[in-house]
Design an enzyme around this catalytic site. Structure first.
Site, PDB file in Angstrom:
ATOM      1  N   TYR A 113       0.877  -1.191   0.000  1.00  0.00           N
ATOM      2  CA  TYR A 113       0.000   0.000   0.000  1.00  0.00           C
ATOM      3  C   TYR A 113       0.903   1.227   0.000  1.00  0.00           C
ATOM      4  O   TYR A 113       2.014   1.161  -0.541  1.00  0.00           O
ATOM      5  CB  TYR A 113      -0.928  -0.097   1.225  1.00  0.00           C
ATOM      6  N   LYS A 168     -21.301 -19.519 -10.190  1.00  0.00           N
ATOM      7  CA  LYS A 168     -20.546 -19.452 -11.440  1.00  0.00           C
ATOM      8  C   LYS A 168     -19.096 -19.070 -11.151  1.00  0.00           C
ATOM      9  O   LYS A 168     -18.152 -19.651 -11.679  1.00  0.00           O
ATOM     10  CB  LYS A 168     -21.196 -18.373 -12.315  1.00  0.00           C
TER      11      LYS A 168
END
Ligand code: NAD
Length: 463
Positions: A113, A168
């Site tokens: 970060y 899915k």
């Protein structure tokens, strides 16, 4: 009529007497009302009672009530709780995000970060292509729906579609290592869907459209393909078409016919049927006759939308009119992606010798497969309880794996046909009338499809 299956499985927790006959009494009670017992666990045992979890496949909510009542009616037995194992599996959703990097200390944090990440951002700003190298875009696919045609349930909306899209995404990861994420849009407006997906696209290397109703799905896919530099694939169309083409190639090997000599009837000209017809035409069959709810599709029909008009103009060389039954007479192949119970054995008998019948309407096919077998040489359905299940999971994970590995910017019919050939080839010398497509759990399928699609995509980029 529904039959007990693992899609509806309950666990009933009961208090029962600690007698020698308790287990037999409980399991017999379940069996007598038609439950299919799959597990029997004694979870607590005391001098005066046992607590048992009985797990059974059931057919419906009423059937689950029958089983509960049958158990409660046994002397000394009391039902404490009934759990639906399918709902338990969905509690809190089926996906999570998990970081690929360790964040153990300030040093890790400074690189993953701020401040370190800023230099990576600047690199991408300077060279946007680097997003495919330095971000999740490399391996991430959006599973986009508007909830308008979910399974066989119809227009149930984006929130209700989420369990399917999560499933899915889970299949993408399990079968091909693809990081897919559900994107369920709270709009069914074509323009708004296109605008929204375009705005979301920077994060993704591919878009899998899912359960969007025809004919809207055709325009959404075509326009997104034009506007985006990543492949857009509507699984209900092309996933189905790939697996059907694979199954057809192998079925015709079984009956020793060439596609160029076959007359093919396709029932259903919606999402699945239209895509099947387009891919089928690439193989030059003797003729294709499309049939929808209004009968045989022909150029003289009024009020056709652009999709149906295209189909009318590219099929039915003899200009036939009439019903599905008329279309079937003399046909070599029937492919149904339409509606349940449209014909019987007597119509199969009117087809050419050794007919091939793919009755794929879910959950109830166009013809009962047992009836079809009376005259057909090869029968396939979409169901898992019959041989030759045509299931899109044979295609879409490998297709996207191949597209991502090739860093493909689009997808075309050559890649779809390459995928179909790869699925068909996996069957190899195991081919027979009851084995024209591999099992969905065959670990060889996704890598084979991925390699075929990757090669086709790379060849295209070079060409
Ligand atoms: N792998 C599979 O097994 C698989 C894959 C895709 C679709 N399907 C099944 O195929 C069916 C259609 O799916 P879709 O997404 O294309 O739906 P869709 O709504 O887009 O299209 C349905 C089509 O069927 C036609 N139709 C409806 N009733 C008919 C009738 N009585 N006679 C002839 N045609 C009729 C409609 O006119 C339309 O053209 C569904 O049952 C679906 O579950 C199965």
């Amino acid at each position: 009529m529904p039959v007990p299956g693992p899609g509806y499985s309950i666990t009933v927790r009961v208090d029962a007497p600690p007698s020698a006959s308790a287990a037999g009494d409980l399991t017999t009670a379940v069996g007598k009302v038609g439950g299919v017992l799959t597990a029997f666990d004694v979870v607590e045992s005391h001098a005066d009672a046992i607590v048992v979890d009985i797990t059974a496949n059931v057919a419906s909510a009423d059937h689950a009530d029958d089983i509960t009542s049958a158990l409660n009616a046994l002397p000394g037995v009391e039902v404490r709780k009934v759990s639906d194992r399918t709902f338990l599996m969905h509690l809190g959703g089926k996906l999570e995000v998990s970081p690929k990097v360790a964040l153990r200390n300030r040093d890790d944090l400074s690189r993953a970060y701020t401040p370190g990440v800023a230099r990576v951002c600047q690199a991408i700003a300077a060279n946007p292509e680097d997003a495919r190298r330095l971000t999740i875009k490399r391996n991430t696919v959006a599973v986009v729906t508007d909830g308008s045609a979910v399974l066989g349930l119809g227009n149930i909306g984006p929130g209700a579609a989420l369990p399917v899209m999560e499933g899915k995404a889970a299949l993408f990861k399990k079968f091909a290592g693809v990081d897919a994420w559900p994107v369920c849009l709270d709009t069914q407006d074509t323009e708004e869907i296109i605008r929204t997906v375009r705005a979301l696209a920077p994060v993704y290397a591919g878009v899998n459209l899912e359960d969007i109703a025809a004919p809207r799905c055709f325009e959404i896919e075509a326009r997104l393909r034009e506007q985006l530099d990543i492949p857009v694939f509507h699984d209900d169309q092309h996933g189905t078409a790939i697996v059907v083409m694979a199954a057809l190639r192998n079925a015709l090997r079984v009956v020793d016919k060439d596609i160029e000599n076959c007359r093919v009837v396709v029932s259903g000209v919606g999402a699945a049927g239209s895509a099947i017809i387009r891919l089928l035409l690439r193989k030059n069959p003797a003729d294709v006759v499309a049939v929808d709810i209004d009968g045989i599709v022909h150029t003289g029909r009024d009020g056709m939308d652009p999709n149906l008009r295209w189909v009318a103009e590219h099929t039915n060389a003899e200009g036939k009119t009439g019903t599905l039954h008329d279309a079937l007479a003399g046909a070599d192949v029937f492919i149904g992606v339409s509606a349940p119970n449209l014909f019987g054995a007597e119509q199969v008998a009117t087809m050419n010798d050794d007919p091939v019948v793919f009755a794929l309407a879910n959950p109830d096919p166009e013809i009962d497969p047992i009836e079809a077998q009376q005259h057909a040489a090869v029968v396939a359905t979409g169901r898992s309880d019959y041989p030759n299940q045509i299931n899109n999971v044979l295609a879409f994970p490998g297709v996207f794996r191949g597209l991502l590995d090739a860093q493909a910017r689009d997808i075309d019919d050559d890649m779809l046909l390459a995928a179909a050939n790869a699925v068909a080839d996996v069957v190899d010398d195991r081919l027979n009338a009851s084995f024209i497509v591999p099992s969905v759990f065959d670990a060889a399928v996704a890598p084979a499809v991925a390699e075929a699609v990757r090669s086709a995509a790379v060849a295209e980029t070079k060409g």
